[in-house]
Motif scaffolding. Sequence first.
Motif, PDB file in Angstrom:
ATOM      1  N   GLY A  13      -5.751   2.063  -2.341  1.00  0.00           N
ATOM      2  CA  GLY A  13      -5.060   2.654  -1.200  1.00  0.00           C
ATOM      3  C   GLY A  13      -5.782   3.934  -0.812  1.00  0.00           C
ATOM      4  O   GLY A  13      -7.003   3.944  -0.705  1.00  0.00           O
ATOM      5  N   HIS A  14      -5.020   5.017  -0.571  1.00  0.00           N
ATOM      6  CA  HIS A  14      -5.531   6.381  -0.453  1.00  0.00           C
ATOM      7  C   HIS A  14      -6.125   6.732   0.915  1.00  0.00           C
ATOM      8  O   HIS A  14      -5.911   7.836   1.405  1.00  0.00           O
ATOM      9  CB  HIS A  14      -6.566   6.632  -1.558  1.00  0.00           C
ATOM     10  CG  HIS A  14      -6.964   8.064  -1.720  1.00  0.00           C
ATOM     11  ND1 HIS A  14      -6.053   9.085  -1.854  1.00  0.00           N
ATOM     12  CD2 HIS A  14      -8.193   8.661  -1.772  1.00  0.00           C
ATOM     13  CE1 HIS A  14      -6.705  10.237  -1.998  1.00  0.00           C
ATOM     14  NE2 HIS A  14      -7.998  10.009  -1.954  1.00  0.00           N
ATOM     15  N   THR A  15      -6.907   5.829   1.496  1.00  0.00           N
ATOM     16  CA  THR A  15      -7.547   6.112   2.782  1.00  0.00           C
ATOM     17  C   THR A  15      -7.021   5.127   3.821  1.00  0.00           C
ATOM     18  O   THR A  15      -7.282   3.926   3.711  1.00  0.00           O
ATOM     19  CB  THR A  15      -9.080   5.957   2.661  1.00  0.00           C
ATOM     20  OG1 THR A  15      -9.557   6.886   1.683  1.00  0.00           O
ATOM     21  CG2 THR A  15      -9.765   6.231   3.992  1.00  0.00           C
ATOM     22  N   GLY A  43       0.584   3.465  -5.039  1.00  0.00           N
ATOM     23  CA  GLY A  43       0.767   4.903  -5.251  1.00  0.00           C
ATOM     24  C   GLY A  43       0.899   5.682  -3.952  1.00  0.00           C
ATOM     25  O   GLY A  43       0.851   5.107  -2.863  1.00  0.00           O
ATOM     26  N   ASP A  44       1.069   7.003  -4.078  1.00  0.00           N
ATOM     27  CA  ASP A  44       1.396   7.888  -2.952  1.00  0.00           C
ATOM     28  C   ASP A  44       2.741   7.515  -2.332  1.00  0.00           C
ATOM     29  O   ASP A  44       2.830   7.077  -1.176  1.00  0.00           O
ATOM     30  CB  ASP A  44       0.286   7.907  -1.887  1.00  0.00           C
ATOM     31  CG  ASP A  44      -0.842   8.874  -2.243  1.00  0.00           C
ATOM     32  OD1 ASP A  44      -0.781   9.489  -3.329  1.00  0.00           O
ATOM     33  OD2 ASP A  44      -1.775   9.007  -1.439  1.00  0.00           O
ATOM     34  N   PHE A  45       3.784   7.735  -3.132  1.00  0.00           N
ATOM     35  CA  PHE A  45       5.157   7.498  -2.667  1.00  0.00           C
ATOM     36  C   PHE A  45       5.678   8.700  -1.897  1.00  0.00           C
ATOM     37  O   PHE A  45       6.530   8.563  -1.033  1.00  0.00           O
ATOM     38  CB  PHE A  45       6.070   7.223  -3.870  1.00  0.00           C
ATOM     39  CG  PHE A  45       5.605   6.052  -4.678  1.00  0.00           C
ATOM     40  CD1 PHE A  45       5.762   4.772  -4.187  1.00  0.00           C
ATOM     41  CD2 PHE A  45       4.953   6.232  -5.889  1.00  0.00           C
ATOM     42  CE1 PHE A  45       5.302   3.685  -4.896  1.00  0.00           C
ATOM     43  CE2 PHE A  45       4.491   5.148  -6.613  1.00  0.00           C
ATOM     44  CZ  PHE A  45       4.663   3.874  -6.109  1.00  0.00           C
ATOM     45  N   MET A  55      -6.605   0.467  -8.339  1.00  0.00           N
ATOM     46  CA  MET A  55      -6.601   1.926  -8.503  1.00  0.00           C
ATOM     47  C   MET A  55      -6.278   2.572  -7.168  1.00  0.00           C
ATOM     48  O   MET A  55      -6.528   1.984  -6.118  1.00  0.00           O
ATOM     49  CB  MET A  55      -7.943   2.424  -9.043  1.00  0.00           C
ATOM     50  CG  MET A  55      -9.141   2.105  -8.186  1.00  0.00           C
ATOM     51  SD  MET A  55     -10.663   2.671  -9.010  1.00  0.00           S
ATOM     52  CE  MET A  55     -11.776   2.746  -7.595  1.00  0.00           C
ATOM     53  N   HIS A  56      -5.676   3.754  -7.213  1.00  0.00           N
ATOM     54  CA  HIS A  56      -5.259   4.384  -5.960  1.00  0.00           C
ATOM     55  C   HIS A  56      -6.436   4.834  -5.088  1.00  0.00           C
ATOM     56  O   HIS A  56      -6.503   4.469  -3.920  1.00  0.00           O
ATOM     57  CB  HIS A  56      -4.297   5.549  -6.251  1.00  0.00           C
ATOM     58  CG  HIS A  56      -3.944   6.309  -5.029  1.00  0.00           C
ATOM     59  ND1 HIS A  56      -3.082   5.824  -4.072  1.00  0.00           N
ATOM     60  CD2 HIS A  56      -4.379   7.506  -4.556  1.00  0.00           C
ATOM     61  CE1 HIS A  56      -2.981   6.690  -3.076  1.00  0.00           C
ATOM     62  NE2 HIS A  56      -3.760   7.716  -3.349  1.00  0.00           N
ATOM     63  N   PRO A  57      -7.361   5.636  -5.614  1.00  0.00           N
ATOM     64  CA  PRO A  57      -8.388   6.193  -4.721  1.00  0.00           C
ATOM     65  C   PRO A  57      -9.597   5.291  -4.530  1.00  0.00           C
ATOM     66  O   PRO A  57      -9.972   4.536  -5.430  1.00  0.00           O
ATOM     67  CB  PRO A  57      -8.810   7.481  -5.439  1.00  0.00           C
ATOM     68  CG  PRO A  57      -8.629   7.175  -6.878  1.00  0.00           C
ATOM     69  CD  PRO A  57      -7.478   6.208  -6.980  1.00  0.00           C
ATOM     70  N   GLY A  81      -0.562   7.844  -7.695  1.00  0.00           N
ATOM     71  CA  GLY A  81      -1.287   8.382  -6.535  1.00  0.00           C
ATOM     72  C   GLY A  81      -1.478   9.880  -6.674  1.00  0.00           C
ATOM     73  O   GLY A  81      -0.762  10.532  -7.440  1.00  0.00           O
ATOM     74  N   ASN A  82      -2.426  10.432  -5.943  1.00  0.00           N
ATOM     75  CA  ASN A  82      -2.662  11.872  -6.052  1.00  0.00           C
ATOM     76  C   ASN A  82      -1.481  12.695  -5.538  1.00  0.00           C
ATOM     77  O   ASN A  82      -1.269  13.828  -5.970  1.00  0.00           O
ATOM     78  CB  ASN A  82      -3.947  12.274  -5.338  1.00  0.00           C
ATOM     79  CG  ASN A  82      -3.985  11.861  -3.894  1.00  0.00           C
ATOM     80  OD1 ASN A  82      -3.875  10.667  -3.585  1.00  0.00           O
ATOM     81  ND2 ASN A  82      -4.133  12.813  -2.987  1.00  0.00           N
ATOM     82  N   HIS A  83      -0.672  12.126  -4.634  1.00  0.00           N
ATOM     83  CA  HIS A  83       0.494  12.886  -4.165  1.00  0.00           C
ATOM     84  C   HIS A  83       1.548  13.013  -5.261  1.00  0.00           C
ATOM     85  O   HIS A  83       2.270  14.013  -5.303  1.00  0.00           O
ATOM     86  CB  HIS A  83       1.070  12.270  -2.888  1.00  0.00           C
ATOM     87  CG  HIS A  83       0.260  12.626  -1.684  1.00  0.00           C
ATOM     88  ND1 HIS A  83       0.582  13.676  -0.844  1.00  0.00           N
ATOM     89  CD2 HIS A  83      -0.902  12.116  -1.216  1.00  0.00           C
ATOM     90  CE1 HIS A  83      -0.331  13.783   0.103  1.00  0.00           C
ATOM     91  NE2 HIS A  83      -1.243  12.836  -0.092  1.00  0.00           N
ATOM     92  N   GLU A  84       1.621  12.023  -6.146  1.00  0.00           N
ATOM     93  CA  GLU A  84       2.519  12.148  -7.299  1.00  0.00           C
ATOM     94  C   GLU A  84       2.035  13.288  -8.205  1.00  0.00           C
ATOM     95  O   GLU A  84       2.840  14.083  -8.708  1.00  0.00           O
ATOM     96  CB  GLU A  84       2.566  10.835  -8.104  1.00  0.00           C
ATOM     97  CG  GLU A  84       3.424   9.740  -7.499  1.00  0.00           C
ATOM     98  CD  GLU A  84       2.826   9.135  -6.241  1.00  0.00           C
ATOM     99  OE1 GLU A  84       3.392   9.410  -5.154  1.00  0.00           O
ATOM    100  OE2 GLU A  84       1.817   8.424  -6.305  1.00  0.00           O
ATOM    101  N   GLY A 141       0.798  -1.231   0.000  1.00  0.00           N
ATOM    102  CA  GLY A 141       0.000   0.000   0.000  1.00  0.00           C
ATOM    103  C   GLY A 141       0.828   1.278   0.000  1.00  0.00           C
ATOM    104  O   GLY A 141       2.025   1.281  -0.285  1.00  0.00           O
ATOM    105  N   ASP A 142       0.188   2.375   0.357  1.00  0.00           N
ATOM    106  CA  ASP A 142       0.760   3.719   0.257  1.00  0.00           C
ATOM    107  C   ASP A 142       1.974   3.882   1.174  1.00  0.00           C
ATOM    108  O   ASP A 142       1.860   3.715   2.388  1.00  0.00           O
ATOM    109  CB  ASP A 142      -0.302   4.760   0.611  1.00  0.00           C
ATOM    110  CG  ASP A 142      -1.609   4.561  -0.170  1.00  0.00           C
ATOM    111  OD1 ASP A 142      -1.844   3.445  -0.677  1.00  0.00           O
ATOM    112  OD2 ASP A 142      -2.380   5.518  -0.255  1.00  0.00           O
ATOM    113  N   VAL A 143       3.124   4.240   0.590  1.00  0.00           N
ATOM    114  CA  VAL A 143       4.383   4.252   1.344  1.00  0.00           C
ATOM    115  C   VAL A 143       4.674   5.619   1.979  1.00  0.00           C
ATOM    116  O   VAL A 143       5.214   5.693   3.088  1.00  0.00           O
ATOM    117  CB  VAL A 143       5.562   3.818   0.440  1.00  0.00           C
ATOM    118  CG1 VAL A 143       6.865   3.822   1.227  1.00  0.00           C
ATOM    119  CG2 VAL A 143       5.312   2.419  -0.126  1.00  0.00           C
TER     120      VAL A 143
HETATM  121 MN   LIG Z   1      -3.846   9.324  -1.850  1.00  0.00          MN
END
Ligand SMILES: [Mn+2]
Length: 276
Positions: free
Chosen positions: A219-221, A47-49, A147-149, A82-85, A11-13
């Motif tokens: 991931g995401h949440t 995603g969201d590295f 998918m990320h979100p 991810g949205n942070h990317e 998951g999100d790192v």
């Molecule tokens: Mn996210």
Amino acid sequence: MDATRRVVVIGDVHGQLEQLTRLLHDAGLIDDQRNWSGGTASLWLTGDFFDRGPDGIGVVDLVMRLQREALASSGKVAALLGNHEVMVLAVRRFGDQIVNDIDGYSFYDVWIQNGGNEHDLEALTESHADWIRSLPAMALEAERLLMHPDSLMYKRMGKTIGAVNNAVAALLEGDAIVAWDRFIRDAAKRKAFVDLQPFGAALARHMLHRYGGRQIVHGHTPITAMTGAEPSKVTRPLLYANGACINMDGGMYLGGPGFWHELTPMKDATDLGTAG
Ligand SMILES: [Mn+2]
């Protein structure tokens, strides 16, 4: 492709390089020298590295290297956007430019509010940026929709996985600041599929009907934001929405140890597979 190949998801790192390294080692995907030892296994990261943690660039450098090494042994390392990317690329492209006169904020402001890490931005090279732009928003593997979100945000961008990925790639190549802004705002939404929502499971099934797969892996949440569990006690994925969704976000930036999860062939709609 070998139908019996291992498929592992992490998951999100969020910059937690040491935790990621430990998880990869535990899962048998890297050796003591941090080189790929997973053979033909397939590894997906949700995603969201970047952001909220110490070393997003270190995480991306490791994933990019393992991707090359895995390829050499017919394995695969893949990652979702991810949205942070997207936020980091937005700050890189638009900086402190005001997004619109009504709201008066810049992507830099939004990024900082979401845990932006200046060190990551400074260390981000053109090759990192190219790599991020190559990441899929959605993918299908082992009968799962990855998918990320945990939201419906990609529905407006296309009716197929390919169409969504093309639309997102076009967005990231361009200078349409309003479109970047809409994507980043959309990503603030979450929990579309939770059981507490009257139609959460039905919306998850609708996504699967539209894009394919028998289960959404996202991931995401952080799981702790869904269950209220102590972050340090989250050691396995959360299966919910009557088995239609798996949340992989162990909340590593909140102090969670994280976990890896193997996607075994689906037997029925409530199969969670083998948790690591
Ligand atoms: Mn996210």
